[in-house]
Design a protein around this motif. Sequence first.
Motif, short mmCIF file in Angstrom:
data_model
loop_
_atom_site.label_atom_id
_atom_site.label_comp_id
_atom_site.label_asym_id
_atom_site.label_seq_id
_atom_site.Cartn_x
_atom_site.Cartn_y
_atom_site.Cartn_z
N LYS A 8 37.25 34.15 23.50
CA LYS A 8 38.28 33.90 22.50
C LYS A 8 39.59 33.78 23.69
CE LYS A 8 36.93 35.98 18.18
NZ LYS A 8 37.01 37.00 17.35
N ARG A 9 39.61 34.47 24.62
CA ARG A 9 40.81 34.44 25.35
C ARG A 9 41.02 33.26 26.25
NH1 ARG A 9 39.45 39.98 26.44
NH2 ARG A 9 38.47 39.48 28.46
N LEU A 10 39.73 32.77 26.32
CA LEU A 10 39.77 31.36 27.23
C LEU A 10 40.08 30.17 26.41
CD1 LEU A 10 36.44 31.86 29.47
CD2 LEU A 10 38.83 32.08 30.27
N ILE A 11 39.96 30.29 24.93
CA ILE A 11 39.80 28.83 24.28
C ILE A 11 41.20 28.39 24.57
CG2 ILE A 11 40.15 28.31 21.92
CD1 ILE A 11 37.82 30.07 21.14
N PRO A 12 42.43 28.94 24.46
CA PRO A 12 43.63 28.37 24.47
C PRO A 12 43.82 27.58 25.83
CG PRO A 12 44.15 30.48 23.81
CD PRO A 12 42.59 30.44 24.08
N TYR A 13 43.45 28.27 26.96
CA TYR A 13 43.31 27.37 28.35
C TYR A 13 42.49 26.24 28.26
CZ TYR A 13 45.13 31.74 29.79
OH TYR A 13 45.97 33.20 29.94
N ILE A 14 41.12 26.14 27.64
CA ILE A 14 40.66 25.02 27.66
C ILE A 14 40.95 24.01 26.88
CG2 ILE A 14 38.01 24.48 26.88
CD1 ILE A 14 37.04 27.09 27.83
N GLU A 15 41.37 24.16 25.37
CA GLU A 15 42.07 23.19 24.62
C GLU A 15 43.31 22.89 25.23
OE1 GLU A 15 42.55 25.58 20.92
OE2 GLU A 15 40.43 25.02 20.54
N ASP A 16 44.13 23.50 25.99
CA ASP A 16 45.29 22.81 26.63
C ASP A 16 44.76 21.74 27.77
OD1 ASP A 16 47.05 24.25 25.07
OD2 ASP A 16 47.29 25.94 26.68
N TYR B 32 34.87 28.61 12.36
CA TYR B 32 33.96 29.81 11.96
C TYR B 32 33.00 30.26 13.28
CZ TYR B 32 30.83 33.34 10.03
OH TYR B 32 29.78 34.36 10.02
N MET B 33 32.63 29.50 13.81
CA MET B 33 31.72 29.73 14.95
C MET B 33 32.42 30.11 16.30
SD MET B 33 28.88 29.89 14.41
CE MET B 33 27.43 29.04 13.20
N LYS B 34 33.88 29.78 16.08
CA LYS B 34 34.68 29.89 17.47
C LYS B 34 35.24 31.47 16.88
CE LYS B 34 36.56 25.79 19.22
NZ LYS B 34 37.51 24.74 19.28
N SER B 35 35.19 31.87 15.93
CA SER B 35 35.75 33.19 15.27
C SER B 35 34.78 34.21 15.68
CB SER B 35 35.99 33.39 14.00
OG SER B 35 34.94 33.34 13.03
N LEU B 36 33.70 33.95 15.93
CA LEU B 36 32.53 34.69 16.45
C LEU B 36 32.13 34.72 17.87
CD1 LEU B 36 29.56 33.48 13.88
CD2 LEU B 36 31.45 35.56 13.55
N TYR B 37 33.04 34.08 18.68
CA TYR B 37 32.95 34.19 20.11
C TYR B 37 33.39 35.76 20.35
CZ TYR B 37 32.78 29.26 20.99
OH TYR B 37 32.70 27.88 21.09
N PRO B 38 32.73 36.18 21.90
CA PRO B 38 33.09 37.40 22.17
C PRO B 38 34.87 37.35 22.54
CG PRO B 38 31.15 36.64 23.40
CD PRO B 38 31.72 35.79 22.29
N GLN C 222 33.31 26.72 32.58
CA GLN C 222 32.37 25.53 32.74
C GLN C 222 31.49 25.14 31.22
OE1 GLN C 222 30.27 25.71 36.30
NE2 GLN C 222 31.18 23.99 36.81
N VAL C 223 30.89 26.06 30.91
CA VAL C 223 30.11 25.82 29.69
C VAL C 223 31.06 25.53 28.55
CG1 VAL C 223 28.53 27.26 27.81
CG2 VAL C 223 28.12 27.27 30.25
N MET C 224 32.09 26.39 28.35
CA MET C 224 32.85 26.21 27.21
C MET C 224 33.57 24.96 27.27
SD MET C 224 34.40 29.89 26.36
CE MET C 224 35.42 29.59 25.02
N ALA C 225 34.05 24.37 28.35
CA ALA C 225 34.83 23.22 28.82
C ALA C 225 33.95 22.10 28.39
CB ALA C 225 35.32 23.22 29.99
N TYR C 226 32.67 22.04 28.85
CA TYR C 226 31.76 20.93 28.64
C TYR C 226 31.49 20.95 27.16
CZ TYR C 226 31.33 21.24 33.58
OH TYR C 226 31.44 21.01 35.04
N GLN C 227 31.10 21.87 26.34
CA GLN C 227 31.13 22.04 25.10
C GLN C 227 32.19 21.10 24.23
OE1 GLN C 227 32.60 24.07 22.46
NE2 GLN C 227 31.30 23.08 20.77
N GLU C 228 33.47 21.70 24.75
CA GLU C 228 34.82 21.10 24.04
C GLU C 228 34.78 19.74 24.48
OE1 GLU C 228 38.26 21.39 21.68
OE2 GLU C 228 36.60 22.70 22.08
N LEU C 229 34.48 19.35 25.48
CA LEU C 229 34.49 17.92 25.91
C LEU C 229 33.74 17.06 25.17
CD1 LEU C 229 35.10 17.82 29.82
CD2 LEU C 229 36.82 17.03 28.17
N CYS C 230 32.40 17.60 24.93
CA CYS C 230 31.42 16.85 24.26
C CYS C 230 31.70 16.60 22.81
CB CYS C 230 29.99 17.68 24.43
SG CYS C 230 28.74 16.92 23.37
N ARG C 231 32.42 17.74 22.16
CA ARG C 231 32.90 17.87 20.74
C ARG C 231 34.04 16.64 20.59
NH1 ARG C 231 37.09 19.27 17.69
NH2 ARG C 231 37.89 20.45 19.74
#
Length: 118
Positions: free
Chosen positions: A39-47, A29-35, A96-105
């Motif tokens: 949202k366009r960066l999420i697939p690159y970071i998750e890959d 849900y929180m990811k759906s609230l991203y600007p 950087q912020v999104m990638a570090y947050q994803e790594l932490c999760r």
Amino acid sequence: MDNRLPYYMAYPMPLLYDDDKVARRDLDYMKSLYPAAAKRLIPYIEDECDRLEYEGSMMYDEYPDQLQLRLMCRRIYDRAEEDEEVPGKWLHDLIQVMAYQELCRRRCEHRNMRRKYY
């Protein structure tokens, strides 16, 4: 006739594995609230994080190497800048912020998963 309820029905136990499901739903849900840019960066970071998700990866080191983390963010930036109209420092900082947050999760999930099975 005895109208008493058995103990297990009078005091229901919470589902033990519901916490993970609730946390995942909350995160989605929180990811759906991203600007839109985020949202366009999420697939690159998750890959990129999927590529690093194996046992013994630097992602799970106690103190991940800063150089490796920056190289990872640079790879994401190189892939994502093609889709952005005006890439720049802001895009690199956001990655950087999104990638570090994803790594932490993922590190937290990995730790919790190891605790459940061992």
